[in-house]
Write an enzyme that holds these catalytic residues in place. Structure first.
Site, PDB file in Angstrom:
ATOM      1  N   GLU A  46      92.352  32.319  10.693  1.00  0.00           N
ATOM      2  CA  GLU A  46      91.684  31.885   9.472  1.00  0.00           C
ATOM      3  C   GLU A  46      91.322  30.419   9.561  1.00  0.00           C
ATOM      4  O   GLU A  46      92.103  29.594  10.043  1.00  0.00           O
ATOM      5  CB  GLU A  46      92.579  32.073   8.238  1.00  0.00           C
ATOM      6  CG  GLU A  46      92.785  33.483   7.772  1.00  0.00           C
ATOM      7  CD  GLU A  46      93.561  33.509   6.455  1.00  0.00           C
ATOM      8  OE1 GLU A  46      93.515  32.508   5.711  1.00  0.00           O
ATOM      9  OE2 GLU A  46      94.219  34.519   6.186  1.00  0.00           O
ATOM     10  N   GLU A 100     100.632  35.481   6.395  1.00  0.00           N
ATOM     11  CA  GLU A 100     101.142  34.146   6.088  1.00  0.00           C
ATOM     12  C   GLU A 100     102.557  34.176   5.483  1.00  0.00           C
ATOM     13  O   GLU A 100     102.790  33.711   4.370  1.00  0.00           O
ATOM     14  CB  GLU A 100     100.199  33.401   5.157  1.00  0.00           C
ATOM     15  CG  GLU A 100      98.855  33.103   5.763  1.00  0.00           C
ATOM     16  CD  GLU A 100      97.950  32.286   4.855  1.00  0.00           C
ATOM     17  OE1 GLU A 100      97.050  31.606   5.381  1.00  0.00           O
ATOM     18  OE2 GLU A 100      98.152  32.319   3.623  1.00  0.00           O
TER      19      GLU A 100
END
Length: 666
Positions: free
Chosen positions: A312, A157
């Site tokens: 995710e 991320e």
């Protein structure tokens, strides 16, 4: 436009991927065997390992501990579970930060952020970069040939917590980036418009990052800073990717964060073997599924329609909203099916086993705190079995109808300070346009402004505030070659340097659209402006002069009474519409005739809240997804065999509340 289907697998794992982040360092080793057995029971095929393991892998500057990871990967492989191995570089260990405190990032106000969370590093720090490449090299050297390894996971991320740093090293890197971009300081002065407010620079050494200043900061400096910050993080990613490529031919990814403002994902995707996304729609938002579909369409579009991975999502509740509402029964399944409907070939979660400590201990997991007796576990096992029944869709591609132009430069420029209205934000402008198409069953691709639009029947540009002349020429050629364009307000205003185009808006689109904006007329908060069609404009209107366009709708109250609001021009068999206002409820009435002219037929038989898309395999087999996002049962026209149940649908299909079906259309 139907993408050319081709069968392709994202990794060496056949079928659809299923699993999630696995953080075994949080648990004693005797738990690992139990986890591996439960993964088999749940149908897990791949887990992500090592995302935040740097401190465990490298406890000190010259100390390494790979034994635990060796045993873990061997265990997973013995149970038939593939590994997405992370480079562990998202959070530097404490010893590295204390040895090199300059690694820690600095805010625009000069505050140095401390250790104790994650992503605590300056993207321009050479010490961080060297250490990150060292651990990446060690992992690649040791595990490139491990039989469990199926995918490399670079960092995690990027930009989630730190997208920019204002320390002296960042300033040096920024100046180097500017030298590469502009060459001479005179060219920079012209691009930045430094004649304004006596901001002229004599040398590059006089330039600093746009730290907190007494008043508004130069907008072009801010725009270049956004570009630089995205590029600085991308440079780190590319450096790690290069290390992996020296040791392995396996694919690599880094997990994106949906439609994320800070990073230009068009540029990033060029350096991804496959795209993966982290998505956390809010169960408390009744329209969350529309935003999720939009984000998933972008992920698919970043690699020109190739399948992607949902890396995710939350099995139920997250832990970081002010109020963390769990997913009611069936919603996790429905939203996972939605990702598949939008082209995903992998459904993964954060995380496998719920944490007992740390900031995310209240975040849901595939294996909840309650263990195998919990509702969440039963849903985990049930959906794993269903994914196995959908294996044949892997590699197929989504059929799309329309395209939406998305440009990060334009997004950044649009949301700069000191504009006619601070309410003009890209997500707010995009939302009703996308929602209108979604409600009509029209599948959307996203494209950059420099894309080849050949063969696309309809292109929408809800906002192209920043527009390069070359990109405007592409749009013009597209329409003159028979394409259909709908352009939204505040478009064609500035060039790539954030300078107002000669003649004002819509700049290089003026001849195509047949209009000229005399003055911007933002709408005050809480007010709206009626149109002759019955629509009401909020946020924004414009004093429009036509220079050859047909007027389709007009304003009927206030200073703009009688003036054009929506216009249309024709160029051969192509058309171009201009919408000079924000129509949050009625943009669909503008898009309907454009859809008709483009030959796109909306799915009028779909009830509100029911979503449909089609994926096509290389063989030509079509898979129709039907998803019921409502709390009421729906009876729908449908034919084919539902892969989830094996039941044929002979003309009608019954979907329960939050139900879904995947029909193989013979």
């Amino acid at each position: 436009m139907t993408q050319v289907p081709t069968t392709e697998h994202l990794t060496r794992v056949n079928g659809l991927l299923y699993g999630g982040d696995y953080n075994p360092e949080q648990w004693p080793e005797e738990v690992w065997k139990e986890d591996a057995a439960l993964m088999r029971e749940a149908g897990v095929t791949m887990v992500t390992v090592g995302v935040f393991s740097w401190a465990r892998l490298q406890p000190g500057p010259d100390t390494w501990d790979f034994g635990w990871l060796d045993r873990l990967l061997d265990l997973l492989h013995a149970h038939g579970i593939a590994v997405d191995l992370a480079t562990a570089t998202a959070s530097p260990p404490a010893w590295l930060v204390r040895a090199h405190p300059e690694i820690l990032p600095v805010t625009a106000d000069g505050v140095r952020l401390e250790f104790g969370s994650r992503q605590h590093y300056c993207p321009s720090s050479p010490d961080y970069r060297a250490a990150a490449l060292r651990v990446t090299t060690a992992l690649a050297d040791r595990y490139a040939g491990h039989p469990a390894l199926a995918l490399w996971h670079i960092h995690n991320e990027y930009g989630d917590h730190v997208t920019e740093c204002f320390c002296p090293r960042s300033a040096d890197r920024f100046r180097s980036w500017l030298r590469d971009k502009y060459g001479t300081v005179d060219a920079l002065n012209h691009a930045w418009g430094t004649a304004f407010w006596s901001q002229r620079y004599g040398t590059y050494d006089e330039i600093e990052p746009p730290r907190t200043a007494p008043g508004p900061v130069n907008p072009t400096q801010l725009l270049d800073w956004r570009r630089f910050c995205s590029d600085a993080l991308l440079a780190l990613h590319r450096a790690e990717r290069a290390v992996l490529a020296e040791h392995s031919t396996l694919p690599a990814t880094t997990n994106f964060m949906s439609m994320f403002k800070a990073l230009d994902y068009w540029k990033w995707a060029e350096h991804e073997d496959l795209v993966s996304d982290d998505a956390y729609p809010d169960p408390a938002d009744p329209e969350a599924h529309v935003t999720a579909a939009r984000n998933y369409d972008l992920m698919r579009s970043l690699k020109q329609g190739r399948p992607w991975i949902l890396m995710e999502q939350a099995p139920s509740a997250v832990s970081w909203r002010p109020v963390n509402v769990p997913k009611k029964p069936g919603l996790q399944r429905l939203w996972s099916l939605q990702a598949l409907a939008c082209g995903a070939d992998g459904i993964l979660y954060f995380q496998w086993r719920a944490s007992r400590a740390g900031a995310e201990k209240y975040h849901s997991a595939l294996l909840p705190h309650g263990g195998t007796a919990s509702r969440g576990w039963r849903e985990t096992v049930r959906f794993g079995a269903e994914l196995g029944r959908l294996a044949e869709i892997a590699g197929s591609r989504v059929v799309s109808d329309a395209a939406i132009v998305l440009d990060w430069d334009s997004w950044w420029a649009l949301e700069s300070d000191d504009h006619p209205s601070a309410r003009m934000r890209w997500p707010e402008l995009l939302r009703p346009w996308y929602a209108a198409l979604h409600a009509r069953g029209v599948t959307v691709d996203f494209v950059p402004p420099h894309a080849d639009l050949t063969g696309r029947p309809l292109v929408l540009a809800p906002s192209l505030h920043l527009l390069r002349t070359a990109d405007a020429e592409r749009l013009t050629a597209y329409v003159r070659d028979g394409g259909h364009l709908v352009c939204g307000p505040f478009s064609g205003v500035v060039d790539e340097h954030d300078h107002i185009h000669d003649g004002g808006a819509p700049g290089p689109l003026a001849a195509l659209l047949g209009v000229r904006v005399d003055e911007f007329w933002p709408v005050p908060d809480g007010e709206s402006v009626p149109l002759a069609s019955g629509a009401r404009a909020t946020l924004w209107t414009e004093w429009l002069e036509t220079t050859g366009a047909e007027v389709l709708d007009t304003y009927t109250e206030g200073p703009l009474t009688g003036r054009p609001a929506v216009t249309r021009t024709t160029h051969g068999s192509g058309t171009a519409r201009y919408v000079s206002c924000h129509l949050p409820e009625a943009i669909g009435t503008v898009l309907d005739p454009a859809l008709a002219e483009a030959g796109i037929t909306p799915n009028a038989q779909l009830p509100a809240g029911v979503e449909t898309t089609v994926r096509v395999a290389e063989s030509g087999t079509r898979y129709r997804f039907l998803l019921n996002h409502t709390d009421s049962a729906q009876d729908l026209p449908a034919t084919g065999t539902d892969l989830l149940t094996g039941t044929p649908a002979d003309g009608r299909l019954h979907l329960p509340p939050l139900g879904g079906a995947v029909l193989r259309e013979e």
